[in-house]
Design an enzyme around this catalytic site. Structure first.
Site, PDB file in Angstrom:
ATOM      1  N   GLU A 156       0.976  -1.165  -0.025  1.00 52.43           N
ATOM      2  CA  GLU A 156       0.056   0.017  -0.016  1.00 52.43           C
ATOM      3  C   GLU A 156       0.789   1.282   0.179  1.00 52.43           C
ATOM      4  OE1 GLU A 156      -3.804  -1.027   2.707  1.00 52.43           O
ATOM      5  OE2 GLU A 156      -2.044  -1.368   3.580  1.00 52.43           O
ATOM      6  N   LEU A 157       0.551   2.279  -0.729  1.00 62.30           N
ATOM      7  CA  LEU A 157       1.548   3.347  -1.059  1.00 62.30           C
ATOM      8  C   LEU A 157       0.815   4.486  -1.263  1.00 62.30           C
ATOM      9  CD1 LEU A 157       4.607   3.947  -0.982  1.00 62.30           C
ATOM     10  CD2 LEU A 157       4.536   3.659  -3.558  1.00 62.30           C
TER      11      LEU A 157
END
Length: 201
Positions: free
Chosen positions: A34-35
């Site tokens: 997740e970014l």
């Protein structure tokens, strides 16, 4: 012909056995699943290409993710390697530098680095339109190279490294906060100079 084909197949098997992958093939598995992605130029080609590549690699890109990749600046430059008169070819070196940060909890900077790509292209003085088009294509290749290198950098980050970087950033932030508090206390405890009294006659 058969021997040559067998040789090519044999080399391909050997290279794949030692972990070699052709550019643009295979999977790019990232520890960061997740970014949050942002850039100074939020609608630039580089950030759009990087977002697409991350999402195609299975990374969920959204605001508020545990880790944030910030493209702080991208500089493009060009210099002449060989000079030629009107109507002649000249060589140019194109340079592209991408500065970035990876931020963790409390928006602390975990990593601050840059990527750089250089390419040389030939400018044909007799074909200005064609040369400009080639320059644009070379810039596009360089952008793809930057995105690919960024993916490789991200791929190298393990959960353990990210935890260590976060701990270091937390410790640095705490030390700075403690130093600031100590300076504030010292200032508060220092007696203020009383106004000078003029003796009465």
């Amino acid at each position: 012909m058969i021997k040559r084909n067998l040789l090519v197949m044999g080399l391909a098997v050997l290279l794949s056995a030692c972990g070699f992958q052709l550019r643009g093939t295979g999977t790019t598995e990232l520890a960061i699943t997740e970014l949050d992605l942002s850039a100074r130029d939020a609608y630039g080609d580089t950030v759009k290409m990087l977002r697409d590549t991350l999402e195609n690699s299975g990374v969920k890109v959204y605001n508020g993710a545990p880790y944030k990749l910030v493209l702080t600046s991208e500089q493009q430059s060009q210099r002449s390697l060989s000079y030629a008169g009107a109507g002649r070819s000249a060589e140019y070196e194109l340079n592209n530098v991408l500065n970035y940060e990876i931020r963790g909890q409390n928006n602390l900077v975990l990593l601050d680095d840059k990527l750089q790509v250089q390419k040389v292209y030939l400018h044909d003085g007799n074909n200005i339109t064609g040369s400009d088009q080639e320059s644009s294509e070379v810039r596009g290749e360089m952008r793809r190279d930057l995105v690919q290198r960024m993916m490789l950098r991200l791929q190298q980050l393990t959960p353990a490294q990210l935890d260590q970087l976060q701990q270091t950033a937390d410790a640095r932030a705490k030390a700075e906060a403690d130093a600031l508090e100590a300076a504030r206390k010292a200032e508060a405890e220092t007696p203020q100079q009383s106004p000078m009294q003029i003796p009465s006659e």
